[in-house]
Write a protein that holds these residues in place. Structure first.
Motif, PDB file in Angstrom:
ATOM      1  N   VAL A  41      68.057  51.137  73.987  1.00  0.00           N
ATOM      2  CA  VAL A  41      67.282  50.282  73.733  1.00  0.00           C
ATOM      3  C   VAL A  41      68.422  48.867  74.395  1.00  0.00           C
ATOM      4  CG1 VAL A  41      66.235  50.380  71.907  1.00  0.00           C
ATOM      5  CG2 VAL A  41      68.861  49.893  72.025  1.00  0.00           C
ATOM      6  N   GLY A  42      68.128  47.776  74.766  1.00  0.00           N
ATOM      7  CA  GLY A  42      68.788  46.230  75.090  1.00  0.00           C
ATOM      8  C   GLY A  42      68.693  45.267  75.523  1.00  0.00           C
ATOM      9  N   GLY A  43      68.885  44.352  74.893  1.00  0.00           N
ATOM     10  CA  GLY A  43      68.279  42.974  75.443  1.00  0.00           C
ATOM     11  C   GLY A  43      67.485  42.551  74.922  1.00  0.00           C
ATOM     12  N   ILE A  44      67.223  42.939  73.449  1.00  0.00           N
ATOM     13  CA  ILE A  44      66.102  43.001  72.281  1.00  0.00           C
ATOM     14  C   ILE A  44      66.790  41.866  71.169  1.00  0.00           C
ATOM     15  CG2 ILE A  44      64.907  43.458  71.071  1.00  0.00           C
ATOM     16  CD1 ILE A  44      63.722  46.019  73.122  1.00  0.00           C
ATOM     17  N   ASP A  45      66.556  40.742  70.338  1.00  0.00           N
ATOM     18  CA  ASP A  45      66.763  40.562  69.387  1.00  0.00           C
ATOM     19  C   ASP A  45      65.985  41.436  68.227  1.00  0.00           C
ATOM     20  OD1 ASP A  45      68.904  39.409  67.621  1.00  0.00           O
ATOM     21  OD2 ASP A  45      67.399  37.404  67.939  1.00  0.00           O
ATOM     22  N   PHE A  46      67.061  42.422  67.448  1.00  0.00           N
ATOM     23  CA  PHE A  46      65.204  42.891  66.266  1.00  0.00           C
ATOM     24  C   PHE A  46      66.660  42.217  65.357  1.00  0.00           C
ATOM     25  CE2 PHE A  46      65.786  46.896  68.544  1.00  0.00           C
ATOM     26  CZ  PHE A  46      64.423  47.099  68.458  1.00  0.00           C
ATOM     27  N   PRO A  47      65.095  41.976  64.372  1.00  0.00           N
ATOM     28  CA  PRO A  47      65.718  41.503  62.873  1.00  0.00           C
ATOM     29  C   PRO A  47      65.904  41.645  62.327  1.00  0.00           C
ATOM     30  CG  PRO A  47      63.210  42.528  62.793  1.00  0.00           C
ATOM     31  CD  PRO A  47      64.119  42.239  64.238  1.00  0.00           C
ATOM     32  N   PHE A  48      66.665  41.448  60.904  1.00  0.00           N
ATOM     33  CA  PHE A  48      67.158  41.932  60.238  1.00  0.00           C
ATOM     34  C   PHE A  48      68.332  42.898  60.649  1.00  0.00           C
ATOM     35  CE2 PHE A  48      62.841  42.799  59.366  1.00  0.00           C
ATOM     36  CZ  PHE A  48      62.533  41.713  58.256  1.00  0.00           C
ATOM     37  N   GLY A  49      69.418  42.134  61.255  1.00  0.00           N
ATOM     38  CA  GLY A  49      70.757  42.544  61.554  1.00  0.00           C
ATOM     39  C   GLY A  49      70.457  43.886  62.142  1.00  0.00           C
ATOM     40  N   ILE A  50      69.518  44.556  62.506  1.00  0.00           N
ATOM     41  CA  ILE A  50      69.611  45.876  62.066  1.00  0.00           C
ATOM     42  C   ILE A  50      70.369  46.514  63.050  1.00  0.00           C
ATOM     43  CG2 ILE A  50      68.128  48.387  62.858  1.00  0.00           C
ATOM     44  CD1 ILE A  50      65.746  46.709  61.980  1.00  0.00           C
ATOM     45  N   TYR A  51      70.715  45.691  64.679  1.00  0.00           N
ATOM     46  CA  TYR A  51      71.398  46.503  65.550  1.00  0.00           C
ATOM     47  C   TYR A  51      71.977  44.744  66.174  1.00  0.00           C
ATOM     48  CZ  TYR A  51      71.421  51.309  66.320  1.00  0.00           C
ATOM     49  OH  TYR A  51      71.585  52.661  66.466  1.00  0.00           O
TER      50      TYR A  51
END
Length: 187
Positions: free
Chosen positions: A99-109
């Motif tokens: 995975v890359g280039g994605i802004d996951f919610p809740f600070g997962i990564y």
């Protein structure tokens, strides 16, 4: 050996009175373009074994990646009868991701928007669900599970290319299963 054979025959005889197998798809995974398929096998009047797998191999615009595969077996105890009503499940899970280039919610990564993570994960959890009969062979099921996941990863500088920046581990405690599944029961 003889005891194992007797135990197997007992399990088979107990499972003759209700549906034996169901196939399913998780509509929540379908909504995220994740190909998935599940099967559930009756073991006894109140126990089933569910096995689901999913795969997402797509690269999106601007090289955003959310590639992964996962297998998730689950033993289920049904309060009334299998394939109908309330159940509790104990599940395992494992797979790989890129995975890359994605802004996951809740600070997962955190920092996933500027880095690419590649690795594998495994975990376990408990779930609660309910299945509604729609007809003789069709059902809808909803389930939510919580548990623990351990992820091992290599981190790279940017989603597309980039220099290797190190490796690490991430522990996660939270939702490990979310499903709204369409089910076809094979008698």
């Amino acid at each position: 050996m003889k005891r194992n054979l007797i135990f197997l025959l007992l399990l088979v005889s107990l499972s003759l009175s209700a549906p034996k197998v169901a196939v399913k798809t998780n509509l929540l995974y379908d909504a995220t373009a994740t190909v998935n398929l599940g099967a559930e096998i009756g073991l006894s009047p109140k126990w089933t074994l569910d096995l689901s797998g999913n795969y997402n191999g797509w690269t999106f615009n601007e090289n955003k990646k959310w590639k992964h595969w996962m297998a998730q077996p689950e033993a289920r105890y049904w309060f009334c009868e299998r394939f109908n009503g309330h159940f509790l499940g104990l599940h395992l899970l494992g797979g790989q991701y890129n995975v890359g280039g994605i802004d996951f919610p809740f600070g997962i990564y955190e920092g996933l928007e500027k880095h690419r993570y590649e690795g594998f994960y495994y975990g376990a959890g408990v779930g609660y669900g309910y299945q509604w009969l729609l007809g003789n062979r069709w059902s809808i099921e909803a389930e939510l599970g919580v548990g623990y996941v351990r992820a091992h990863y290599d981190r790279y500088d940017c989603p597309r290319c980039g220099e290797w920046k190190g490796d690490g581990d991430k522990n996660y405690l939270g939702v490990t299963k979310a499903a709204v599944s369409l089910i076809y029961i094979i008698k």
